[in-house]
Write an enzyme that holds these catalytic residues in place. Structure first.
Site: not given
Ligand code: SIN
Length: 276
Positions: A103, A252, A267
């Site tokens: 991120d 991710h 988040r």
């Molecule tokens: C993100 O990158 O914060 C989104 C991850 C998700 O929606 O699973």
């Protein structure tokens, strides 16, 4: 590692564990906090089920790990600049988190970790994939590790954020330029001391000191390398699941295979340090 106040069930030998015995909406005792922190350090991403949290409780949990990060461009709910909304429905043209990334790695001090609380999950699909950047580093040959250890890479936000989030005004804190930063290609985790690959396909644009062709070829190789199945786990969301990932050693990728179903959550992101 032994745990007394929580149960820890690994999802794979490499990355990911589900934690039970915790209510994240309530204050955690010192021992439970230390065990959750240990589990995060050991497994890199941890998951919790059946958590009902409001924004204040979510932020209070995040603040146990550090100051909260404010996203450079994403609009936040009134009075809660630290809350990032993650939402997809039949009107969405894209969703948050597509493509392997860490991120906001374009920030000079990128986030330590991110805590995502999904409140509405599709009936099927919408998994998030998590890859261990430790495993990606460990699998490289010794000469490649040594070479990458000498390099820095540029991470930029402009191409990702421009035109997104219906941004009309200034960015975070009145900034008027999109964030960009130079980070080591291999970073050392400040707590575990382990080395991790720290370039990603979303924000990393160039490896310093190489020709354009060399930089592109090396980035293509490294961004494909993180996609190795053995380095990763997949998480299946349900209503009120929470994932907490360590951006210093995890990438991710949110899979958008559930259009036009709704997926919705929030988040909270914990501020990190300058990578070294
Ligand atoms: C993100 O990158 O914060 C989104 C991850 C998700 O929606 O699973």
């Amino acid at each position: 590692m032994s745990y007394e106040t929580i149960s820890v069930e690994p999802l794979s030998p490499v990355i990911g564990a589900e934690i039970s015995g915790v209510d994240l909406s309530r204050p955690l005792g010192n021992q439970m906090f230390a065990e959750i922190h240990d589990a995060l350090m050991q497994h890199q991403v941890i998951f919790f089920r059946d958590q009902e949290m409001d924004w204040d409780q979510h932020k209070a949990f995040g603040r146990l790990f550090g100051e909260l990060h404010i996203h450079p461009t994403a609009p936040a709910p009134e009075g809660h600049p630290e809350i990032l909304t993650v939402h997809a429905d039949e009107t969405s043209e894209r969703v948050a988190g597509q493509g392997w990334h860490s991120d906001v790695s374009c920030d000079a001090e990128p986030p330590l970790g991110s805590i995502l609380h999904i409140q509405q999950a599709p009936d099927v699909g919408g998994d998030t994939m998590f890859a261990s950047a430790y495993a990606a580093y460990d699998a490289l040959s010794e000469p490649m590790k040594a070479f990458l250890g000498t390099l820095k890479a540029k991470h930029e936000g402009r191409h990702r954020y421009l035109g997104r989030n219906k941004r009309t005004g200034k960015m975070r804190d009145g900034e008027d330029v999109y964030p960009e930063a130079l980070h080591p290609v291999i970073r050392t985790h400040p707590v575990t001391g382990r080395k991790a690959l720290f370039v990603n396909s979303v924000f990393t644009t160039r490896i310093e000191g190489l020709s354009d062709t060399e930089s592109r070829a090396l980035l293509d190789f490294l961004c494909e390398h993180i996609n190795t199945p053995e380095f990763r786990c997949h998480f299946k969301w349900r209503k009120n699941s929470v994932a907490f990932w360590d951006n210093r050693c995890v990438q991710h990728h949110a899979v958008w295979d559930y259009y036009p179903q709704v997926r919705h959550g929030y988040r909270v992101t914990v501020q990190g340090d300058r990578p070294f």
